[in-house]
Design an enzyme around this catalytic site. Structure first.
Site, PDB file in Angstrom:
ATOM      1  N   ILE A  56       1.283   5.469  -0.985  1.00 54.31           N
ATOM      2  CA  ILE A  56       0.943   6.789  -1.507  1.00 54.31           C
ATOM      3  C   ILE A  56       2.287   7.465  -1.766  1.00 54.31           C
ATOM      4  CG2 ILE A  56      -0.159   9.015  -0.988  1.00 54.31           C
ATOM      5  CD1 ILE A  56      -2.200   6.716  -1.359  1.00 54.31           C
ATOM      6  N   GLY A  61      -4.329   8.245   1.428  1.00 51.90           N
ATOM      7  CA  GLY A  61      -4.235   6.869   1.932  1.00 51.90           C
ATOM      8  C   GLY A  61      -5.576   6.432   2.513  1.00 51.90           C
ATOM      9  N   SER A  62      -6.171   7.314   3.317  1.00 51.15           N
ATOM     10  CA  SER A  62      -7.466   6.975   3.929  1.00 51.15           C
ATOM     11  C   SER A  62      -8.539   6.819   2.865  1.00 51.15           C
ATOM     12  CB  SER A  62      -7.886   8.073   4.920  1.00 51.15           C
ATOM     13  OG  SER A  62      -6.966   8.100   5.978  1.00 51.15           O
ATOM     14  N   GLU A  92      -0.798  -7.913   4.806  1.00 52.79           N
ATOM     15  CA  GLU A  92       0.490  -8.599   4.914  1.00 52.79           C
ATOM     16  C   GLU A  92       1.504  -7.656   5.571  1.00 52.79           C
ATOM     17  OE1 GLU A  92       1.990  -9.797   1.103  1.00 52.79           O
ATOM     18  OE2 GLU A  92       3.940 -10.347   1.934  1.00 52.79           O
ATOM     19  N   PHE A 127       0.886  -1.180   0.000  1.00 53.79           N
ATOM     20  CA  PHE A 127       0.000   0.000   0.000  1.00 53.79           C
ATOM     21  C   PHE A 127       0.913   1.216   0.000  1.00 53.79           C
ATOM     22  CE2 PHE A 127      -2.870   3.157   1.556  1.00 53.79           C
ATOM     23  CZ  PHE A 127      -4.160   2.708   1.303  1.00 53.79           C
ATOM     24  N   GLN A 132      -2.206  13.861   3.050  1.00 52.13           N
ATOM     25  CA  GLN A 132      -3.262  14.736   2.513  1.00 52.13           C
ATOM     26  C   GLN A 132      -4.592  13.989   2.486  1.00 52.13           C
ATOM     27  OE1 GLN A 132      -1.857  16.194  -1.349  1.00 52.13           O
ATOM     28  NE2 GLN A 132       0.200  16.298  -0.493  1.00 52.13           N
ATOM     29  N   GLN A 173       1.556  12.338   0.285  1.00 53.34           N
ATOM     30  CA  GLN A 173       1.286  11.766   1.607  1.00 53.34           C
ATOM     31  C   GLN A 173       0.745  12.836   2.559  1.00 53.34           C
ATOM     32  OE1 GLN A 173       4.952   9.855   2.817  1.00 53.34           O
ATOM     33  NE2 GLN A 173       4.797   8.308   1.214  1.00 53.34           N
TER      34      GLN A 173
HETATM   35  N1  ACO Z   1      -3.137  17.969   6.461  1.00 54.98           N
HETATM   36  C1  ACO Z   1      -2.372  17.446   7.444  1.00 54.98           C
HETATM   37  N2  ACO Z   1      -2.426  16.156   7.824  1.00 54.98           N
HETATM   38  C2  ACO Z   1      -3.294  15.372   7.182  1.00 54.98           C
HETATM   39  C3  ACO Z   1      -4.139  15.836   6.143  1.00 54.98           C
HETATM   40  C4  ACO Z   1      -4.028  17.215   5.791  1.00 54.98           C
HETATM   41  N3  ACO Z   1      -4.776  17.732   4.817  1.00 54.98           N
HETATM   42  N4  ACO Z   1      -4.882  14.815   5.696  1.00 54.98           N
HETATM   43  C5  ACO Z   1      -4.522  13.725   6.415  1.00 54.98           C
HETATM   44  N5  ACO Z   1      -3.586  14.077   7.307  1.00 54.98           N
HETATM   45  C6  ACO Z   1      -2.941  13.218   8.305  1.00 54.98           C
HETATM   46  C7  ACO Z   1      -3.855  12.174   8.859  1.00 54.98           C
HETATM   47  O1  ACO Z   1      -4.651  12.680   9.910  1.00 54.98           O
HETATM   48  C8  ACO Z   1      -2.864  11.184   9.360  1.00 54.98           C
HETATM   49  O2  ACO Z   1      -2.302  11.646  10.578  1.00 54.98           O
HETATM   50  P1  ACO Z   1      -1.784  10.650  11.718  1.00 54.98           P
HETATM   51  O3  ACO Z   1      -0.634   9.898  11.103  1.00 54.98           O
HETATM   52  O4  ACO Z   1      -1.384  11.561  12.806  1.00 54.98           O
HETATM   53  O5  ACO Z   1      -2.939   9.785  12.041  1.00 54.98           O
HETATM   54  C9  ACO Z   1      -1.763  11.228   8.330  1.00 54.98           C
HETATM   55  O6  ACO Z   1      -1.927  12.471   7.656  1.00 54.98           O
HETATM   56  C10 ACO Z   1      -1.809  10.088   7.321  1.00 54.98           C
HETATM   57  O7  ACO Z   1      -3.122   9.896   6.831  1.00 54.98           O
HETATM   58  P2  ACO Z   1      -3.404   9.882   5.278  1.00 54.98           P
HETATM   59  O8  ACO Z   1      -3.084  11.196   4.677  1.00 54.98           O
HETATM   60  O9  ACO Z   1      -4.760   9.354   5.036  1.00 54.98           O
HETATM   61  O10 ACO Z   1      -2.368   8.770   4.785  1.00 54.98           O
HETATM   62  P3  ACO Z   1      -1.267   8.886   3.638  1.00 54.98           P
HETATM   63  O11 ACO Z   1      -1.918   9.277   2.381  1.00 54.98           O
HETATM   64  O12 ACO Z   1      -0.103   9.672   4.083  1.00 54.98           O
HETATM   65  O13 ACO Z   1      -0.862   7.350   3.512  1.00 54.98           O
HETATM   66  C11 ACO Z   1       0.812   5.720   4.042  1.00 54.98           C
HETATM   67  C12 ACO Z   1      -0.245   6.681   4.592  1.00 54.98           C
HETATM   68  C13 ACO Z   1       0.138   4.708   3.144  1.00 54.98           C
HETATM   69  C14 ACO Z   1       1.478   4.978   5.177  1.00 54.98           C
HETATM   70  C15 ACO Z   1       1.831   6.574   3.234  1.00 54.98           C
HETATM   71  O14 ACO Z   1       2.442   7.462   4.103  1.00 54.98           O
HETATM   72  C16 ACO Z   1       2.891   5.742   2.528  1.00 54.98           C
HETATM   73  O15 ACO Z   1       2.644   5.271   1.421  1.00 54.98           O
HETATM   74  N6  ACO Z   1       4.060   5.578   3.179  1.00 54.98           N
HETATM   75  C17 ACO Z   1       5.213   4.915   2.544  1.00 54.98           C
HETATM   76  C18 ACO Z   1       4.927   3.457   2.236  1.00 54.98           C
HETATM   77  C19 ACO Z   1       4.356   2.703   3.396  1.00 54.98           C
HETATM   78  O16 ACO Z   1       4.857   2.791   4.512  1.00 54.98           O
HETATM   79  N7  ACO Z   1       3.276   1.923   3.104  1.00 54.98           N
HETATM   80  C20 ACO Z   1       2.659   1.032   4.046  1.00 54.98           C
HETATM   81  C21 ACO Z   1       3.492  -0.219   4.134  1.00 54.98           C
HETATM   82  S1  ACO Z   1       2.627  -1.530   4.928  1.00 54.98           S
HETATM   83  C22 ACO Z   1       1.811  -2.338   3.642  1.00 54.98           C
HETATM   84  O17 ACO Z   1       2.054  -2.042   2.497  1.00 54.98           O
HETATM   85  C23 ACO Z   1       0.734  -3.353   3.964  1.00 54.98           C
END
Ligand code: ACO
Length: 353
Positions: free
Chosen positions: A257, A267-268, A290, A255, A264, A262
């Site tokens: 982004i 991911g959610s 996984e 998974f 934004q 990221q």
């Molecule tokens: N402004 C500020 N913060 C925000 C906003 C915004 N507009 N929108 C969301 N956020 C925050 C959320 O509240 C959340 O905060 P938290 O961490 O304190 O709870 C955080 O941002 C992340 O939420 P999302 O934006 O929905 O997630 P994101 O799009 O960043 O995706 C992910 C998360 C998938 C982990 C991404 O960072 C990523 O791809 N990382 C690298 C690869 C990775 O680690 N993948 C998962 C491996 S495990 C597997 O693949 C099964």
């Protein structure tokens, strides 16, 4: 001039620092030399899959590896340059074969001429459209004119195998422990998020992220079902059917982004779309993940909890919940046991507080 001894440390560099990754939208100059162009710069996080556990490259001074992708079609440009190479000074020294290594991880057909790449980026900017079936779309806010679309594809989707072969390097660079998946295995389902910008007569699609999922056979013991011991070769039975025409345990494998997008909410949004999709699909019985890392577990917990609260799934139930009730809720929500227990525990603690 040939020398016989060199200071070896001077010829070692950190692969994460010298790999210049860019997602190029539309611009007129090489973004490395002219950073005013329209592109996203990405800093690689893990290069050990390519360059070994120390993530180091040996044998060059001022090495630059330019690996650029068209932001939508992912057409690729690779250029490796350096000021000096150790073997020019020390005969017999073996510098890292940078191009040879990268070639193992990106498909043939990448470009090495920047002008040709740029022409292709400009052509693809308006011509590229995502492959597969659109399953969802969203905007990040009501007044946002940009739409994000989620597509679902598999390796039988025309053109998708080729697209995935360009995309998959990103999982190695951003997910610790990730490996390439088998593109000949038809049980993979892939969901992709694209940013869609409308420009009058055409749309521009840029890749935001994606998720690979594997469709496992889900054995359910119920009235009339064949005992598991009688199913000799599950893969034979499954090969005769398409994905999801048998009881399935869907496992999220990778998974991602991409870094510029990221935090934004993408991911959610992707997770929610996948979850809604699987709840509506009677063949999918359970969602598992996984080897999730902390960031993904947080995202999952938050979104699962939101779903349980918004749909009042455990509201009003007496504490402690009895086992059969938990199992009933779990089947309805299609969560695996561990995730269900985590969510219920968090909700119960919230109620007790
Ligand atoms: N402004 C500020 N913060 C925000 C906003 C915004 N507009 N929108 C969301 N956020 C925050 C959320 O509240 C959340 O905060 P938290 O961490 O304190 O709870 C955080 O941002 C992340 O939420 P999302 O934006 O929905 O997630 P994101 O799009 O960043 O995706 C992910 C998360 C998938 C982990 C991404 O960072 C990523 O791809 N990382 C690298 C690869 C990775 O680690 N993948 C998962 C491996 S495990 C597997 O693949 C099964």
């Amino acid at each position: 001039m040939t020398i016989t001894t060199v200071n070896q440390e001077e010829w070692v560099c950190n692969a994460n620092d010298v790999l210049k990754l860019r997602l190029v939208c539309a611009h007129t100059s090489d973004p490395y030399e002219h950073p005013e162009g329209e592109y996203h710069q990405l800093l690689p996080q893990f290069t050990y899959s390519l360059f070994g556990p120390l993530q180091q490259i040996y044998g060059y001074k001022n090495l630059k590896i330019k690996l650029y992708y068209a932001a939508g079609s992912l057409v690729t440009y690779l250029d490796v340059s350096y000021d000096e190479k150790i073997s020019d000074h020390l005969p017999g020294a073996k510098p890292t074969d940078v191009i040879g290594i990268i070639r193992e991880y990106i498909p043939e057909g990448f470009m090495t001429n920047y002008d040709t790449f740029l022409q292709r980026v400009q052509k693809d900017t308006h011509a590229f459209v995502p492959m597969g079936e659109k399953i969802s779309e969203y905007r990040l806010s009501d007044d946002d004119s940009t739409v994000y679309e989620i597509y679902k594809a598999n390796f039988n989707t025309p053109g998708f195998k080729e697209y995935h072969s360009r995309l998959q390097l990103f999982v190695l660079l951003y997910i610790d422990g990730a490996r390439y998946i088998n593109e000949d295995d038809e049980k993979w389902e892939i969901a992709l998020v694209f940013q869609k910008k409308s420009t009058g007569d055409s749309n521009i699609y840029n890749i935001i992220g994606y998720c690979t999922m594997y469709a496992f056979f889900f054995y359910e013991k119920c009235e009339g079902s064949k005992p598991l011991s009688e199913i000799k070769d599950i893969s034979n039975e499954l090969n005769e059917t398409s994905n999801f025409s048998y009881s399935t345990r869907l496992r999220i494998s990778q998974f991602l982004i991409l870094p510029p997008y990221q935090k934004q909410d993408h991911g959610s949004r992707l997770y929610q779309a996948l979850y809604r999709n699987l709840l509506a699909n009677p063949w999918i019985k359970e969602l598992t993940v996984e080897d999730p890392n902390d960031a993904f577990s947080d995202l999952r917990d938050k979104n699962d909890l939101m779903y349980l609260v918004e749909n009042k799934i455990v509201e009003g139930l007496p504490i402690p919940l009895d086992k059969s009730k938990v199992e009933e809720v779990r089947r309805k929500c299609k969560l695996d046991q561990r995730q269900m227990h985590r969510c219920i525990e968090m909700l119960m603690l919230k109620r007790l507080n």
